[in-house]
Design a protein around this motif. Structure first.
Motif, PDB file in Angstrom:
ATOM      1  N   ASN A 122      38.256  67.235  51.719  1.00  0.00           N
ATOM      2  CA  ASN A 122      39.346  67.909  51.001  1.00  0.00           C
ATOM      3  C   ASN A 122      40.601  68.064  51.844  1.00  0.00           C
ATOM      4  OD1 ASN A 122      37.564  68.329  48.789  1.00  0.00           O
ATOM      5  ND2 ASN A 122      36.749  70.161  49.787  1.00  0.00           N
ATOM      6  N   ILE A 123      41.144  66.952  52.283  1.00  0.00           N
ATOM      7  CA  ILE A 123      42.371  66.990  53.077  1.00  0.00           C
ATOM      8  C   ILE A 123      43.559  67.236  52.152  1.00  0.00           C
ATOM      9  CG2 ILE A 123      43.884  65.646  54.585  1.00  0.00           C
ATOM     10  CD1 ILE A 123      41.402  64.219  55.624  1.00  0.00           C
ATOM     11  N   ARG A 170      52.392  71.148  56.860  1.00  0.00           N
ATOM     12  CA  ARG A 170      51.079  71.446  57.439  1.00  0.00           C
ATOM     13  C   ARG A 170      50.007  70.713  56.661  1.00  0.00           C
ATOM     14  NH1 ARG A 170      53.148  75.828  55.186  1.00  0.00           N
ATOM     15  NH2 ARG A 170      53.779  76.599  57.220  1.00  0.00           N
ATOM     16  N   ILE A 171      48.862  70.536  57.288  1.00  0.00           N
ATOM     17  CA  ILE A 171      47.714  69.897  56.660  1.00  0.00           C
ATOM     18  C   ILE A 171      46.503  70.811  56.809  1.00  0.00           C
ATOM     19  CG2 ILE A 171      46.077  67.971  56.802  1.00  0.00           C
ATOM     20  CD1 ILE A 171      48.377  66.170  57.564  1.00  0.00           C
ATOM     21  N   THR A 172      45.786  70.981  55.713  1.00  0.00           N
ATOM     22  CA  THR A 172      44.564  71.786  55.722  1.00  0.00           C
ATOM     23  C   THR A 172      43.391  70.900  55.352  1.00  0.00           C
ATOM     24  OG1 THR A 172      45.745  73.808  55.108  1.00  0.00           O
ATOM     25  CG2 THR A 172      43.373  73.763  54.702  1.00  0.00           C
ATOM     26  N   MET A 173      42.306  71.046  56.093  1.00  0.00           N
ATOM     27  CA  MET A 173      41.116  70.239  55.802  1.00  0.00           C
ATOM     28  C   MET A 173      39.870  71.107  55.881  1.00  0.00           C
ATOM     29  SD  MET A 173      41.111  68.144  59.401  1.00  0.00           S
ATOM     30  CE  MET A 173      42.749  68.679  59.909  1.00  0.00           C
ATOM     31  N   LEU A 212      46.589  72.730  60.348  1.00  0.00           N
ATOM     32  CA  LEU A 212      47.399  72.255  61.463  1.00  0.00           C
ATOM     33  C   LEU A 212      48.838  72.083  61.014  1.00  0.00           C
ATOM     34  CD1 LEU A 212      45.042  69.459  62.893  1.00  0.00           C
ATOM     35  CD2 LEU A 212      45.273  71.810  63.708  1.00  0.00           C
ATOM     36  N   THR A 213      49.765  72.591  61.801  1.00  0.00           N
ATOM     37  CA  THR A 213      51.183  72.357  61.550  1.00  0.00           C
ATOM     38  C   THR A 213      51.540  70.949  61.997  1.00  0.00           C
ATOM     39  OG1 THR A 213      51.705  74.702  61.874  1.00  0.00           O
ATOM     40  CG2 THR A 213      53.515  73.146  62.090  1.00  0.00           C
ATOM     41  N   VAL A 214      52.254  70.226  61.153  1.00  0.00           N
ATOM     42  CA  VAL A 214      52.618  68.836  61.459  1.00  0.00           C
ATOM     43  C   VAL A 214      53.849  68.821  62.373  1.00  0.00           C
ATOM     44  CG1 VAL A 214      53.261  66.604  60.515  1.00  0.00           C
ATOM     45  CG2 VAL A 214      51.645  68.057  59.276  1.00  0.00           C
ATOM     46  N   LYS A 215      53.693  68.278  63.553  1.00  0.00           N
ATOM     47  CA  LYS A 215      54.807  68.158  64.492  1.00  0.00           C
ATOM     48  C   LYS A 215      55.619  66.917  64.139  1.00  0.00           C
ATOM     49  CE  LYS A 215      52.309  70.367  68.320  1.00  0.00           C
ATOM     50  NZ  LYS A 215      51.821  70.188  69.707  1.00  0.00           N
ATOM     51  N   LYS A 216      56.881  67.120  63.811  1.00  0.00           N
ATOM     52  CA  LYS A 216      57.698  66.015  63.311  1.00  0.00           C
ATOM     53  C   LYS A 216      58.581  65.404  64.380  1.00  0.00           C
ATOM     54  CE  LYS A 216      57.562  68.203  58.780  1.00  0.00           C
ATOM     55  NZ  LYS A 216      58.328  68.838  57.691  1.00  0.00           N
TER      56      LYS A 216
END
Length: 220
Positions: A122-123, A170-173, A212-216
């Motif tokens: 479930n990403i 952000r991405i949640t898994m 996780l926060t996505v580092k851009k």
């Protein structure tokens, strides 16, 4: 016979006052009992973030980061490619080699897999099918699709972004775990994803929910 003083049935009864708090508590207990009791309420997955380490049974996993990276074009006829990457430090705690694997397209398909990436359920947000995923391990400078026993490898799961697509903030898994089970008709042990049978399907249990926060950086 003379009726005892104060015992006349004609005397009005005094109403009993029940505090509102008691009524609410009683109602709550009744509803809880109706739904099967407190002990059967589903547990929320353990919330984790960047840098957390999770014991998945077969794997010990550190959630390093999520980032946007750019793969520069090698010729003038190619284009730069942008990816959202999920980065993990994964240690194979088994006694044999296991595949890096890929996240399953459907949750119920993950149960039959033992690769690390199959445990990533479930990403969210979901990526387009054309985006991937792609997954590989890096250990001692080499790229591989396998995880050797007792060795810690950096695993990268990546999704390609479209030219005009913005990466998520952000991405949640949801992350599953594994346990050793005896093989049917044998005393041999094998690693299986922890799951519950629901109808004719086995649905993996969620051990942790990781955000996780996505580092851009300059790649977005």
């Amino acid at each position: 016979m003379t009726e005892p003083s104060g015992a006349s049935s004609d005397k009005p009864r005094r109403p009993v006052v029940v505090p509102a708090v008691a009524l609410v508590a009683f109602t709550a207990v009744g509803i809880t009992a109706l739904l099967g009791g407190l002990s059967e309420a589903p547990d929320e997955p353990e919330p984790l973030g960047q840098g957390a380490v999770l014991d998945q049974g077969l794997y010990s996993t550190k959630f390093v980061e999520s980032r946007v990276t750019v793969e520069r074009a090698k010729t003038q006829f190619e284009e730069d490619k942008r990816f959202v990457e999920l980065v993990f430090d994964v240690t194979n705690q088994g006694d044999k080699t296991f595949p890096v694997g890929l996240p399953a397209q459907k949750v119920e398909q993950a149960f039959a897999l033992d690769g690390f990436a199959a445990s990533l359920l479930n990403i969210n947000p979901a990526f387009d099918k054309a985006a991937g995923p792609f997954a590989f391990a890096q250990a001692k400078g080499n790229e591989s699709r396998q995880l050797q026993p007792g060795v810690t490898s950096q695993v990268i799961v990546r999704y390609r972004l479209k030219d005009d697509e913005q990466p998520p903030d952000r991405i949640t898994m949801d992350v599953a775990s594994f346990e050793e089970e005896r093989q049917f008709g044998s005393n041999d042990l094998a690693w299986k994803m922890v799951a519950k049978e629901m109808g004719d399907k086995w649905i993996p249990e969620i051990k942790a929910r990781v955000t996780l926060t996505v580092k851009k950086g300059d790649a977005a």
